[in-house]
Scaffold this active site. Structure first.
Site, short mmCIF file in Angstrom:
data_model
loop_
_atom_site.label_atom_id
_atom_site.label_comp_id
_atom_site.label_asym_id
_atom_site.label_seq_id
_atom_site.Cartn_x
_atom_site.Cartn_y
_atom_site.Cartn_z
N TRP A 200 34.74 -17.74 35.35
CA TRP A 200 33.58 -17.56 34.48
C TRP A 200 33.84 -17.93 33.04
O TRP A 200 32.90 -18.25 32.32
CB TRP A 200 33.04 -16.12 34.55
CG TRP A 200 31.70 -15.98 33.89
CD1 TRP A 200 30.48 -16.32 34.44
CD2 TRP A 200 31.42 -15.53 32.56
NE1 TRP A 200 29.47 -16.09 33.52
CE2 TRP A 200 30.03 -15.60 32.36
CE3 TRP A 200 32.22 -15.07 31.53
CZ2 TRP A 200 29.42 -15.23 31.18
CZ3 TRP A 200 31.61 -14.70 30.34
CH2 TRP A 200 30.23 -14.77 30.18
N ASP A 201 35.07 -17.94 32.57
CA ASP A 201 35.29 -18.21 31.14
C ASP A 201 36.55 -19.05 30.91
O ASP A 201 37.34 -18.77 30.01
CB ASP A 201 35.40 -16.89 30.37
CG ASP A 201 35.26 -17.07 28.87
OD1 ASP A 201 34.60 -18.05 28.46
OD2 ASP A 201 35.78 -16.24 28.11
N LEU A 202 36.73 -20.11 31.71
CA LEU A 202 37.95 -20.91 31.60
C LEU A 202 37.75 -22.06 30.62
O LEU A 202 37.23 -23.12 30.98
CB LEU A 202 38.39 -21.43 32.97
CG LEU A 202 39.83 -21.98 33.00
CD1 LEU A 202 40.83 -20.91 32.59
CD2 LEU A 202 40.17 -22.53 34.37
#
EC number: 2.7.1.72
Length: 307
Positions: A200-202
């Site tokens: 989700w937040d790479l």
């Protein structure tokens, strides 16, 4: 060294918790030194430096009894924290920081220590950096999501319900049309939300240099869904730099090509779910009082259109 000396609460972290969680957040901040002391004793850890903070967590470097370097990561228990623990246990260190232990009551994690001073943003060659990120992301999303993890289908459905209110809040008719376009793209995909475990937040800042591998991902906020929903943070990495270089369209398209190729994604679906991320971000901005779309989101969407 006393625990109170080790755990110096950064003012931005304390203010963030007070603002987001009110009295509950203030109480959690006040209880941190005692919690650290309890966990150091229980897990037989030795503090190995002063504490630092991320956006929503306190991190303390420690040593285990065998000399292994690790970090304690403490943050308020919530759904995202539980999902992170589930994801890290499931990935078991494959492409991501390894979870060594955790405390279910406080959601504190004991993690392997990486090199926080060197993120993937330190790699100047963008193709090389994006290649590393794409390789890590491909490994992460190859894993089926475990049961009980929050799902993209529910998230996307809730987003679509908010669209009419959000459209009405936008001042510019062009912004309204674009938000509706993003919503239409999501509506076409919501019936097949996917079942992979997403990070989700790479982005570049969430990839750190490591010892057992050159690079590892950190700070996941896992959910079950289509890998296309995981591309936006990578596309948005070092955004100010690519804007300054006046090369946005080429860089965004090059990154999108590389990511979809390495992950083996259908390009149309990947673009649709990327519009979904832009929609999600816009809904949050509008909820916070914005009456216009983020220019960066508009530019990114324009770069993907027709590509």
């Amino acid at each position: 060294m006393s625990t109170s000396k080790l755990v110096e609460i950064p003012e931005p972290l304390a203010a963030s918790y007070a603002r987001a969680f009110g009295e509950e957040g203030q109480a959690w901040i006040a209880a941190l030194p005692a919690l650290v002391e309890e966990l150091l004793d229980r897990w037989e850890l030795t503090a190995d430096g002063a504490s630092a903070s991320g956006e929503a967590s306190l991190v303390l470097p420690v040593l285990r009894t065998d000399g292994t370097r690790a970090v304690l990561k403490l943050q308020l228990p919530r759904e995202e924290t539980s999902a992170a623990i589930t994801g890290l246990r499931t990935w078991n260190g494959h492409g991501v920081v390894r979870l060594l232990d955790h405390d279910p009551r406080s959601s504190t994690m004991l993690l392997e220590r990486l090199d926080a001073s060197r993120t993937l943003a330190s790699v100047e060659d963008d193709d090389a950096a994006m290649g590393v990120l794409a390789g890590l992301l491909a490994r992460l999303v190859s894993v089926p999501a475990p049961r009980g993890l929050r799902g993209l289908g529910d998230i996307a459905g809730a987003m679509l319900e908010e669209v009419p209110r959000a459209v009405a809040a936008l001042a510019d008719p062009a912004d309204r049309r674009l938000l509706n376009d993003w919503a239409s793209a999501v509506a076409e995909l919501v019936g097949e939300p996917g079942d992979r475990m997403l990070h989700w937040d790479l982005h570049y800042g969430n990839v750190l240099a490591a010892e057992r591998e050159p690079w590892l991902a950190i700070d996941p906020e896992p959910l079950a869904g289509d890998p296309g929903f995981d591309l936006w943070p990578a596309l948005d990495s070092r955004w100010d730099d690519i804007v300054a270089q006046r090369d946005v369209v080429r860089v965004v398209r090059r990154r999108f090509d590389l990511l979809t190729e390495v992950l083996g994604l259908d390009r149309a679906r990947a673009a649709g779910w990327t519009y979904g991320r832009l929609l999600q971000n816009a809904l949050w901005d509008i909820e916070d009082g914005s009456a216009a779309l983020d220019p960066a989101a508009v530019t990114l969407a324009q770069a993907l259109r027709g590509h």
